[in-house]
Design an enzyme around this catalytic site. Structure first.
Site, PDB file in Angstrom:
ATOM      1  N   TYR A  71       2.921  42.269  25.719  1.00  0.00           N
ATOM      2  CA  TYR A  71       2.326  40.912  26.019  1.00  0.00           C
ATOM      3  C   TYR A  71       0.959  40.718  25.671  1.00  0.00           C
ATOM      4  O   TYR A  71       0.225  39.935  25.087  1.00  0.00           O
ATOM      5  CB  TYR A  71       2.629  40.365  27.576  1.00  0.00           C
ATOM      6  CG  TYR A  71       2.259  38.906  27.727  1.00  0.00           C
ATOM      7  CD1 TYR A  71       3.472  38.021  27.466  1.00  0.00           C
ATOM      8  CD2 TYR A  71       1.088  38.565  28.132  1.00  0.00           C
ATOM      9  CE1 TYR A  71       3.191  36.753  27.608  1.00  0.00           C
ATOM     10  CE2 TYR A  71       0.928  37.286  28.384  1.00  0.00           C
ATOM     11  CZ  TYR A  71       1.930  36.137  28.017  1.00  0.00           C
ATOM     12  OH  TYR A  71       1.676  34.988  28.144  1.00  0.00           O
ATOM     13  N   PHE A 123      -6.697  18.249   4.945  1.00  0.00           N
ATOM     14  CA  PHE A 123      -5.681  18.257   4.491  1.00  0.00           C
ATOM     15  C   PHE A 123      -4.521  17.245   5.550  1.00  0.00           C
ATOM     16  O   PHE A 123      -5.191  16.762   6.636  1.00  0.00           O
ATOM     17  CB  PHE A 123      -4.810  19.633   4.436  1.00  0.00           C
ATOM     18  CG  PHE A 123      -3.523  19.592   3.728  1.00  0.00           C
ATOM     19  CD1 PHE A 123      -3.319  19.396   2.497  1.00  0.00           C
ATOM     20  CD2 PHE A 123      -2.585  20.025   4.721  1.00  0.00           C
ATOM     21  CE1 PHE A 123      -2.216  19.149   2.058  1.00  0.00           C
ATOM     22  CE2 PHE A 123      -1.084  19.700   4.106  1.00  0.00           C
ATOM     23  CZ  PHE A 123      -1.031  19.562   2.580  1.00  0.00           C
ATOM     24  N   ASP A 124      -3.436  16.846   5.107  1.00  0.00           N
ATOM     25  CA  ASP A 124      -2.800  15.876   6.141  1.00  0.00           C
ATOM     26  C   ASP A 124      -2.683  16.147   7.499  1.00  0.00           C
ATOM     27  O   ASP A 124      -3.201  15.402   8.402  1.00  0.00           O
ATOM     28  CB  ASP A 124      -1.497  15.489   5.608  1.00  0.00           C
ATOM     29  CG  ASP A 124      -0.528  16.633   5.209  1.00  0.00           C
ATOM     30  OD1 ASP A 124      -0.974  17.855   5.748  1.00  0.00           O
ATOM     31  OD2 ASP A 124       0.721  16.663   4.951  1.00  0.00           O
ATOM     32  N   ASP A 205     -11.996  25.617   6.182  1.00  0.00           N
ATOM     33  CA  ASP A 205     -10.288  25.528   6.265  1.00  0.00           C
ATOM     34  C   ASP A 205      -9.835  26.641   5.153  1.00  0.00           C
ATOM     35  O   ASP A 205      -9.782  26.106   3.946  1.00  0.00           O
ATOM     36  CB  ASP A 205      -9.607  24.217   6.103  1.00  0.00           C
ATOM     37  CG  ASP A 205      -8.150  24.183   6.044  1.00  0.00           C
ATOM     38  OD1 ASP A 205      -7.765  25.602   5.866  1.00  0.00           O
ATOM     39  OD2 ASP A 205      -7.652  23.282   5.998  1.00  0.00           O
ATOM     40  N   ALA A 207      -7.293  28.401   4.351  1.00  0.00           N
ATOM     41  CA  ALA A 207      -6.001  28.567   4.000  1.00  0.00           C
ATOM     42  C   ALA A 207      -5.689  29.708   2.660  1.00  0.00           C
ATOM     43  O   ALA A 207      -4.898  30.320   2.654  1.00  0.00           O
ATOM     44  CB  ALA A 207      -5.149  27.414   4.067  1.00  0.00           C
ATOM     45  N   LYS A 248      -0.287  31.070   3.872  1.00  0.00           N
ATOM     46  CA  LYS A 248      -0.466  30.998   2.361  1.00  0.00           C
ATOM     47  C   LYS A 248      -1.074  32.332   1.971  1.00  0.00           C
ATOM     48  O   LYS A 248      -0.452  33.246   1.673  1.00  0.00           O
ATOM     49  CB  LYS A 248      -1.587  29.811   2.043  1.00  0.00           C
ATOM     50  CG  LYS A 248      -0.868  28.543   2.126  1.00  0.00           C
ATOM     51  CD  LYS A 248      -0.895  28.064   3.479  1.00  0.00           C
ATOM     52  CE  LYS A 248      -0.700  26.244   3.498  1.00  0.00           C
ATOM     53  NZ  LYS A 248      -0.279  26.085   4.917  1.00  0.00           N
ATOM     54  N   HIS A 440       5.425  11.128   5.544  1.00  0.00           N
ATOM     55  CA  HIS A 440       6.218  11.938   4.458  1.00  0.00           C
ATOM     56  C   HIS A 440       7.189  13.042   4.754  1.00  0.00           C
ATOM     57  O   HIS A 440       8.099  13.050   4.093  1.00  0.00           O
ATOM     58  CB  HIS A 440       5.135  12.672   3.215  1.00  0.00           C
ATOM     59  CG  HIS A 440       3.970  13.520   3.872  1.00  0.00           C
ATOM     60  ND1 HIS A 440       3.377  13.268   5.012  1.00  0.00           N
ATOM     61  CD2 HIS A 440       4.180  14.768   3.906  1.00  0.00           C
ATOM     62  CE1 HIS A 440       2.578  14.129   5.364  1.00  0.00           C
ATOM     63  NE2 HIS A 440       3.100  15.140   4.669  1.00  0.00           N
TER      64      HIS A 440
HETATM   65  N1  F0G Z   1      -4.794  23.091   5.676  1.00  0.00           N
HETATM   66  C1  F0G Z   1      -4.797  23.176   4.317  1.00  0.00           C
HETATM   67  C2  F0G Z   1      -5.570  23.223   3.303  1.00  0.00           C
HETATM   68  C3  F0G Z   1      -3.225  23.300   4.206  1.00  0.00           C
HETATM   69  O1  F0G Z   1      -2.587  23.366   2.874  1.00  0.00           O
HETATM   70  C4  F0G Z   1      -2.328  23.493   5.201  1.00  0.00           C
HETATM   71  C5  F0G Z   1      -0.873  23.452   4.973  1.00  0.00           C
HETATM   72  C6  F0G Z   1      -2.630  23.479   6.608  1.00  0.00           C
HETATM   73  C7  F0G Z   1      -4.094  23.506   6.692  1.00  0.00           C
HETATM   74  C8  F0G Z   1      -1.826  23.277   7.503  1.00  0.00           C
HETATM   75  O2  F0G Z   1      -1.310  24.613   7.969  1.00  0.00           O
HETATM   76  O3  F0G Z   1       1.133  24.228   7.745  1.00  0.00           O
HETATM   77  O4  F0G Z   1       0.254  26.255   8.558  1.00  0.00           O
HETATM   78  O5  F0G Z   1       0.019  24.371   9.891  1.00  0.00           O
HETATM   79  N2  F0G Z   1      -0.329  23.162   3.737  1.00  0.00           N
HETATM   80  C9  F0G Z   1       1.012  23.238   3.508  1.00  0.00           C
HETATM   81  C10 F0G Z   1       1.177  22.606   2.043  1.00  0.00           C
HETATM   82  C11 F0G Z   1       1.796  22.600   4.344  1.00  0.00           C
HETATM   83  O6  F0G Z   1       2.557  22.654   1.723  1.00  0.00           O
HETATM   84  O7  F0G Z   1       0.341  22.615   1.531  1.00  0.00           O
HETATM   85  P1  F0G Z   1       0.296  24.829   8.569  1.00  0.00           P
END
Ligand code: F0G
Length: 454
Positions: A71, A123-124, A205, A207, A248, A440
């Site tokens: 844990y 991002f969204d 960010d 990713a 990613k 979406h």
């Molecule tokens: N930031 C970026 C630039 C992203 O592309 C994503 C996710 C996230 C944050 C959120 O990360 O999904 O691990 O919670 N992008 C995916 C896509 C979903 O299809 O581009 P997450």
């Protein structure tokens, strides 16, 4: 050598489904013309996302067996922490289950109601997490074509000089929403300078940090021959910290992190982490996930691997262009983006050309792509008026890491050619049911023609 090839061989395989056209059309109807709502066993080639869909290496699979499921203070966490700190230079490492958890935790420590978060593009989910706090997410994308991910420095200067209550600046590397384009080192430095001048923290960010680093090596003469890992380190060093989805460039199926210099901020984040994600040394992940991520983060900056990512995206973009699709250039690494509005000029933006094209491609070949247009980024009028369309109506063909070969992508290009040949007959779409946020993912739609998507 004119032909690039995958820098790996395949050790484990998974069959993919082939459906009839009638079955695919039935799936579309049943899903409300929303490809998120179609089960994966009805998808032939799945280019919906590069997130969590990568294939792990033999070394990652074997790392799973070393997972320590204690844990607190698990060996797996210490390995993860060491790899992340060596990569980023940030001593405070906080694991989370995925990127959006990192966003929620970090932003809730940095922002309050009416504060502003500025980004090259949120991002969204990032935007949703800023707005959920009552803060404002301001996108200031730049215009440079080589570094299309850059933030508009002049606009940021103006905003800061106007005295906006900016709580943080977030550079998304690479900029997913604007075609997967990289942020340049020069731009990151210029943003840093402004942040310093106004006492605003700068976060990445991160990713797709490795892909951003590779694209810098390719496009910035000052970095030719520098290793992607070194460039990534330089990028991390410019910022105060990062949040990242590791689904990613962690090349694992789940995971994320916050990594920081600031001990106090890290302590605040950990307090929030414990309430909803888990204890600070696992953050909602299994120990074995942390081991797979640690290994993935070592593999992802490999030059041959990154070259293969960039070359396959470029090659695939050429194939889609030959098929008659207007592709965005230059290509990045994680996806190829197509301008659906240009292919379907007979549709207004309110008729959701990117969604219409996504459905037509699925009907044609069982190919799943994702709509990064008005359905995803459009602003809904709270008074029931027409949506404010997204700046661009893009369809994204995301490339899962190490999953599909060139043959799979050739098949996709063939399906795309058939769709492009009958572009003028593709009907627009209408939303019949939508949630208040992130519509979406779950909304239901219908074609504006009784003949279906054809
Ligand atoms: N930031 C970026 C630039 C992203 O592309 C994503 C996710 C996230 C944050 C959120 O990360 O999904 O691990 O919670 N992008 C995916 C896509 C979903 O299809 O581009 P997450």
């Amino acid at each position: 050598m004119p032909t690039f090839m995958e820098p790996f061989r395949i050790k484990s395989v998974e069959p993919i489904p082939f459906l009839t056209r009638a079955e695919r059309e039935e799936s579309l109807r049943a899903s409300g013309y929303n490809l998120f709502r179609i089960d994966a066993d009805r998808i032939t080639v799945d280019l919906l996302t590069d997130s969590g869909t990568g294939a792990m290496s033999a070394a990652q699979w074997s790392a799973l067996l070393n997972g320590d499921e204690s844990y607190a203070g698990a060996r797996s966490f210490r390995r993860f922490e060491r790899v992340v700190t060596e990569l980023t230079g940030y001593p405070e490492v906080i694991p989370v289950h995925q990127g959006r958890a990192a966003e929620r935790i970090l932003f809730s420590c940095l922002l309050g109601p009416n504060w502003v978060s500025v980004s090259n593009t949120h991002f969204d989910t990032t935007r949703a997490n800023v707005e959920a706090i009552g803060a404002r997410a301001v996108d200031l994308p730049g215009l440079d074509s080589e570094f299309g991910g850059d933030l508009d420095v002049a606009a940021l200067r103006q905003l800061l000089e106007d005295g906006a209550a900016v709580g943080c600046v977030v550079l998304t590397i690479t900029n997913n929403a604007s075609g997967g384009q990289p942020v340049s080192i020069a731009n990151a430095r210029a943003v840093r300078e402004l942040c310093d001048l106004h006492g605003v923290p700068l976060f990445l960010d991160a990713a797709r940090f490795a892909e951003n680093a590779y694209l810098i090596v390719e496009r910035d003469p000052a970095y030719h021959g520098v290793s992607p890992r070194e460039v990534a380190r330089e990028l991390f060093a410019i910022a105060d910290g990062c949040c990242a989805s590791l689904k990613k460039d962690g090349i694992a199926n789940i995971g994320g992190m916050i990594a920081l210099h600031d001990k106090e901020l890290a302590a605040k984040c950990r307090d929030k982490l414990i309430i909803s994600e888990g204890y600070s040394t696992y953050g909602g992940l299994a120990g074995r996930d942390l081991d797979a991520l640690a290994q993935g983060l070592l593999e992802v900056t490999d030059l041959d691997y990154l070259r293969y990512r960039a070359e396959s995206a470029r090659w695939f973009a050429d194939e889609l262009a030959k098929a008659g699709l207007p592709v965005l250039r230059p290509t990045g690494c994680h996806a190829v983006y197509v301008d659906a509005a240009e292919l379907l000029p007979h549709l207004s933006l309110q008729e959701l050309p990117a969604n219409a094209l996504a459905c037509a491609l699925y009907a044609e070949g069982g190919v799943r792509t994702s709509d990064l247009g008005t359905l995803c980024f459009g602003r809904v009028d709270p008074n029931g008026g027409p949506d404010e369309p997204a700046p661009r109506e893009l369809l994204r063909f995301a490339l899962p890491r190490r999953v599909y070969t060139r043959n799979h992508l050739e098949y996709v290009a063939e399906a795309a050619a058939a769709v492009a040949a009958r572009a003028e007959s593709i009907p627009g779409m209408r939303i019949v049911e939508q949630p208040a946020m992130l519509r979406h993912f779950t909304s239901r739609l219908e074609p504006l023609s009784s003949a279906g998507v054809g």
